[in-house]
Write a protein that holds these residues in place. Structure first.
Motif, PDB file in Angstrom:
ATOM      1  N   ALA A   1      -1.655   1.386   1.931  1.00 33.74           N
ATOM      2  CA  ALA A   1      -0.756   2.426   1.441  1.00 33.74           C
ATOM      3  C   ALA A   1      -0.133   3.102   2.651  1.00 33.74           C
ATOM      4  CB  ALA A   1      -1.496   3.447   0.583  1.00 33.74           C
ATOM      5  N   ALA A   2       0.921   3.861   2.409  1.00 37.42           N
ATOM      6  CA  ALA A   2       1.600   4.537   3.521  1.00 37.42           C
ATOM      7  C   ALA A   2       2.116   5.892   3.086  1.00 37.42           C
ATOM      8  CB  ALA A   2       2.759   3.685   4.050  1.00 37.42           C
ATOM      9  N   GLY A   3       2.133   6.813   4.059  1.00 34.68           N
ATOM     10  CA  GLY A   3       2.715   8.141   3.860  1.00 34.68           C
ATOM     11  C   GLY A   3       3.762   8.387   4.924  1.00 34.68           C
ATOM     12  N   PHE A   4       4.871   8.992   4.527  1.00 37.84           N
ATOM     13  CA  PHE A   4       6.021   9.159   5.425  1.00 37.84           C
ATOM     14  C   PHE A   4       6.672  10.499   5.166  1.00 37.84           C
ATOM     15  CE2 PHE A   4      10.652   9.024   5.809  1.00 37.84           C
ATOM     16  CZ  PHE A   4      10.857   8.524   7.087  1.00 37.84           C
ATOM     17  N   THR A   5       7.128  11.144   6.247  1.00 34.44           N
ATOM     18  CA  THR A   5       7.969  12.340   6.142  1.00 34.44           C
ATOM     19  C   THR A   5       9.112  12.169   7.125  1.00 34.44           C
ATOM     20  OG1 THR A   5       6.064  13.733   5.585  1.00 34.44           O
ATOM     21  CG2 THR A   5       8.065  14.848   6.313  1.00 34.44           C
ATOM     22  N   GLY A   6      10.352  12.184   6.625  1.00 31.33           N
ATOM     23  CA  GLY A   6      11.489  11.984   7.513  1.00 31.33           C
ATOM     24  C   GLY A   6      12.791  11.869   6.743  1.00 31.33           C
TER      25      GLY A   6
ATOM     26  N   ALA B   1      14.165   2.601   4.056  1.00 34.18           N
ATOM     27  CA  ALA B   1      13.961   1.301   4.684  1.00 34.18           C
ATOM     28  C   ALA B   1      12.477   0.907   4.646  1.00 34.18           C
ATOM     29  CB  ALA B   1      14.467   1.323   6.127  1.00 34.18           C
ATOM     30  N   LEU B   2      11.591   1.867   4.912  1.00 33.65           N
ATOM     31  CA  LEU B   2      10.163   1.578   4.871  1.00 33.65           C
ATOM     32  C   LEU B   2       9.679   1.369   3.437  1.00 33.65           C
ATOM     33  CD1 LEU B   2       8.918   4.113   7.562  1.00 33.65           C
ATOM     34  CD2 LEU B   2       8.907   1.618   7.754  1.00 33.65           C
ATOM     35  N   PHE B   3      10.214   2.168   2.515  1.00 32.39           N
ATOM     36  CA  PHE B   3       9.871   2.014   1.100  1.00 32.39           C
ATOM     37  C   PHE B   3      10.229   0.612   0.611  1.00 32.39           C
ATOM     38  CE2 PHE B   3      11.340   2.333  -3.353  1.00 32.39           C
ATOM     39  CZ  PHE B   3      10.164   2.733  -3.967  1.00 32.39           C
ATOM     40  N   ASP B   4      11.428   0.153   0.977  1.00 31.78           N
ATOM     41  CA  ASP B   4      11.852  -1.189   0.580  1.00 31.78           C
ATOM     42  C   ASP B   4      10.967  -2.260   1.212  1.00 31.78           C
ATOM     43  OD1 ASP B   4      13.856  -0.049  -0.907  1.00 31.78           O
ATOM     44  OD2 ASP B   4      15.446  -0.447   0.549  1.00 31.78           O
ATOM     45  N   ALA B   5      10.566  -2.024   2.482  1.00 32.65           N
ATOM     46  CA  ALA B   5       9.686  -2.979   3.151  1.00 32.65           C
ATOM     47  C   ALA B   5       8.315  -3.028   2.479  1.00 32.65           C
ATOM     48  CB  ALA B   5       9.542  -2.613   4.629  1.00 32.65           C
ATOM     49  N   ALA B   6       7.821  -1.863   2.046  1.00 34.40           N
ATOM     50  CA  ALA B   6       6.530  -1.827   1.358  1.00 34.40           C
ATOM     51  C   ALA B   6       6.590  -2.567   0.030  1.00 34.40           C
ATOM     52  CB  ALA B   6       6.110  -0.370   1.134  1.00 34.40           C
ATOM     53  N   ALA B   7       7.739  -2.457  -0.657  1.00 35.58           N
ATOM     54  CA  ALA B   7       7.895  -3.127  -1.949  1.00 35.58           C
ATOM     55  C   ALA B   7       8.139  -4.628  -1.798  1.00 35.58           C
ATOM     56  CB  ALA B   7       9.043  -2.494  -2.720  1.00 35.58           C
ATOM     57  N   ALA B   8       8.689  -5.045  -0.639  1.00 34.46           N
ATOM     58  CA  ALA B   8       9.043  -6.450  -0.427  1.00 34.46           C
ATOM     59  C   ALA B   8       7.882  -7.281   0.098  1.00 34.46           C
ATOM     60  CB  ALA B   8      10.223  -6.540   0.541  1.00 34.46           C
ATOM     61  N   ARG B   9       6.756  -6.658   0.411  1.00 34.45           N
ATOM     62  CA  ARG B   9       5.603  -7.415   0.901  1.00 34.45           C
ATOM     63  C   ARG B   9       5.117  -8.407  -0.156  1.00 34.45           C
ATOM     64  NH1 ARG B   9       1.273  -4.127   3.924  1.00 34.45           N
ATOM     65  NH2 ARG B   9       0.043  -5.083   2.285  1.00 34.45           N
ATOM     66  N   PRO B  10       4.430  -9.473   0.261  1.00 32.97           N
ATOM     67  CA  PRO B  10       3.826 -10.380  -0.727  1.00 32.97           C
ATOM     68  C   PRO B  10       2.921  -9.625  -1.706  1.00 32.97           C
ATOM     69  CG  PRO B  10       3.754 -11.366   1.447  1.00 32.97           C
ATOM     70  CD  PRO B  10       4.246  -9.964   1.644  1.00 32.97           C
ATOM     71  N   VAL B  11       2.214  -8.628  -1.193  1.00 35.18           N
ATOM     72  CA  VAL B  11       1.445  -7.713  -2.043  1.00 35.18           C
ATOM     73  C   VAL B  11       2.011  -6.314  -1.806  1.00 35.18           C
ATOM     74  CG1 VAL B  11      -0.812  -6.758  -2.582  1.00 35.18           C
ATOM     75  CG2 VAL B  11      -0.623  -9.157  -1.877  1.00 35.18           C
ATOM     76  N   PRO B  12       2.874  -5.817  -2.693  1.00 32.62           N
ATOM     77  CA  PRO B  12       3.455  -4.484  -2.500  1.00 32.62           C
ATOM     78  C   PRO B  12       2.373  -3.408  -2.458  1.00 32.62           C
ATOM     79  CG  PRO B  12       4.634  -5.686  -4.204  1.00 32.62           C
ATOM     80  CD  PRO B  12       3.393  -6.474  -3.901  1.00 32.62           C
ATOM     81  N   ILE B  13       2.667  -2.330  -1.746  1.00 31.84           N
ATOM     82  CA  ILE B  13       1.701  -1.233  -1.614  1.00 31.84           C
ATOM     83  C   ILE B  13       2.365   0.092  -1.966  1.00 31.84           C
ATOM     84  CG2 ILE B  13       0.309  -2.395   0.155  1.00 31.84           C
ATOM     85  CD1 ILE B  13       1.774  -0.656   2.250  1.00 31.84           C
ATOM     86  N   PRO B  14       1.565   1.091  -2.340  1.00 31.71           N
ATOM     87  CA  PRO B  14       2.119   2.418  -2.595  1.00 31.71           C
ATOM     88  C   PRO B  14       2.743   3.007  -1.323  1.00 31.71           C
ATOM     89  CG  PRO B  14      -0.137   2.247  -3.416  1.00 31.71           C
ATOM     90  CD  PRO B  14       0.110   1.048  -2.568  1.00 31.71           C
ATOM     91  N   PHE B  15       3.915   3.585  -1.462  1.00 31.95           N
ATOM     92  CA  PHE B  15       4.592   4.244  -0.339  1.00 31.95           C
ATOM     93  C   PHE B  15       4.959   5.650  -0.783  1.00 31.95           C
ATOM     94  CE2 PHE B  15       8.250   5.548   2.144  1.00 31.95           C
ATOM     95  CZ  PHE B  15       7.874   5.215   3.437  1.00 31.95           C
TER      96      PHE B  15
END
Length: 509
Positions: free
Chosen positions: A216-221, A228-242
């Motif tokens: 999982a990932a947390g971001f502030t910015g 861009a990071l949200f899309d990368a997290a969703a595009a993974r072979p196994v998507p993760i919470p962002f």
């Protein structure tokens, strides 16, 4: 190719201070993440976790003078603000320690078999478990509270997850210092230093979100970086919470009755809120709907006087300064936009606060004025003058999701007269926190706090401030028909850990 150096830069001069580290390579990111993953078992004991969090707060306080000095050198936010932010960070760590000890966040539910139910209920026991290694992307504007030891890190550790932080390039030296403090605190409780990893560099941030062991990932910015990071997290072979906090306009509506009652106080309060921290708060009021007419004129005059007395300030880095200057110039150049106090360059390295005014009618339909409905990071706000309630509602209807939405009501409206309740109902879909007769800057760390909102304010419905922030880093698991001897201690009938739980439908404390 040699790794690029990471420099600490003085925002007051734009000059490099020292080389802090090198940008992490893909191999180095992999090493850090795998080490964090291997350390996760050391956080399984809640007693150890709580003690670690409290010790982390103690050691940060022990190093306060050195940390604040480093933070000020890299952020120009000043010792008063930074001491307060560090105190908030330590309070937050201790608050999560208390949450860990209480154990209610585990959400324990036990249902014994009921053959008479329709359909029959088997033996079911449910609680929440950690996700795994959490990636945390530091914010520029809160070098303590939303950075290496900030809320994302504290809540993820409290949930039992190791953390790998991607340091913000605006405060790399401070990031290294804080990471060392937290690692030493971990060692005092037998927890490996690898439970908190730290990497530098843009490419390292991308490698981190793509790593298969990041859960999982947390971001502030910014909206751009976060998306861009949200899309990368969703595009993974196994998507993760962002869980990303991306941007917010934080609209304010001033009713005509409120302006007639206390225009001067509202104008002064607005000036203080929009210029706080040189306008670099994520909850800065960026759009204010104020009435036309005499009461609105009084509000604008009060705002003009207060903002005119505000000294020029330094932004977090020169890139942000350039973006601020370009943003206010473009907005001020729109037809019909006026600048009672012109925002812009206050000096070679500083910016001056100001605000713009525009007829609200310009904002009611799609077009060039949509720019005024986008966040401009820095000490500026837009005051849109509305002719009637319908015009104000038309502007509100066009707004995207926000962290906050505020309404200033008269005493009578606050007591239930007029449209007060109706206005609150209109603001509620816009934001995660709705305020009456206050200002959104200042986010209390409290159990009932919610710091989040509809997209693009955030990418999830969770909060990054307050006790329930821990829920982001957990997932529920139900056990069916498992013999008592094989159950985790948290789910046994005898409740050996003394946890709050719902037992056969009854809430037990």
């Amino acid at each position: 190719m040699a790794a690029a150096p990471v420099w600490s830069v003085d925002p007051r001069t734009g000059k490099p201070r020292e080389q802090v580290a090198d940008e992490a390579t893909a191999h180095e990111v992999d090493t850090v993440v795998r080490a964090a993953h291997d350390a996760r078992g050391f956080l399984a004991d809640r007693t150890v976790r709580a003690a670690f969090l409290r010790t982390a707060a103690d050691r940060l306080e022990d190093a306060k003078d050195r940390l604040v000095e480093a933070a000020d050198a890299e952020s120009a936010l000043g010792p008063v603000r930074l001491n307060s932010e560090l105190a908030r960070t330590c309070y937050q760590l201790r608050a999560f320690a208390g949450i860990v000890e209480e154990g209610a966040f585990l959400d324990v539910v036990i249902d014994h078999p009921d053959a008479d139910a329709t359909p029959p209920v088997p033996d079911l026991r449910r609680y929440k478990v950690p996700l795994g290694v959490v990636a945390v992307y530091s914010a520029s504007n809160f070098p303590f509270a939303f950075s290496v030891a900030g809320g994302d890190t504290a809540s993820a550790l409290a949930a039992g997850n190791p953390v790998v932080v991607k340091a913000h390039p605006d405060h790399p030296a401070l990031s290294e210092l804080v990471a060392k403090v937290l690692r030493r605190a971990a060692a005092e409780h037998g927890v490996p230093a690898d439970v908190l990893g730290l990497v530098h560099g843009f490419e390292a941030g991308l490698e981190l979100i793509r790593h298969p062991l990041i859960a999982a990932a947390g971001f502030t910015g910014s909206v751009r970086g976060g998306r861009a990071l949200f899309d990368a997290a969703a595009a993974r072979p196994v998507p993760i919470p962002f869980h990303g906090e991306l941007g917010s306009l934080n609209p304010v509506l001033v009713t005509e009755a409120a302006a007639a009652e206390r225009a001067e106080a509202i104008g002064t309060g607005l000036a203080g809120s929009m210029t706080l921290g040189t306008g670099q708060f994520c909850v800065k009021p960026g759009l204010v709907l104020a009435p036309s007419g005499a009461s609105g004129d009084r509000l604008v005059k009060s705002l003009t006087d207060a903002v005119s007395d505000t000294e020029a300030g330094v932004l977090l880095d020169h890139r942000m300064r350039d973006n601020f200057l370009a943003g206010v110039t473009e907005r001020a150049g729109l037809p019909g936009v006026e600048s009672p106090v012109t925002p812009g360059a206050g000096g070679e390295h500083t910016v001056s606060a100001g605000f713009l005014t525009v007829p609200a009618a310009h904002l009611t339909a799609e077009g060039a004025y949509d720019l005024l409905l986008e966040e401009c990071f820095g000490p500026v706000t837009v005051v849109a003058r509305y002719e009637d309630d319908a015009e104000a509602r038309a502007v509100l209807a066009r707004l995207p999701g926000n962290l906050t939405a505020t309404v200033h009501l008269s005493a009578g409206e606050a007591a239930g007269e007029g449209r007060g309740a109706e206005i609150l109902a209109e603001l509620t879909p816009l934001a995660g926190r709705v305020l009456v007769n206050g200002w959104p800057t200042g986010v209390a760390v409290a159990p009932a706090q919610h710091h989040g909102g509809p997209y693009p304010a955030t990418t999830s419905t969770s909060t990054s401030v307050g006790g329930t922030a821990v829920e982001r880093w957990l997932r529920p698991v139900a056990y069916q028909g498992v013999p008592e001897a094989l159950l985790p201690p948290e789910l046994r009938d005898a409740n050996p850990l003394g946890l709050p739980r719902r037992f056969d439908g009854v809430l037990e404390r």
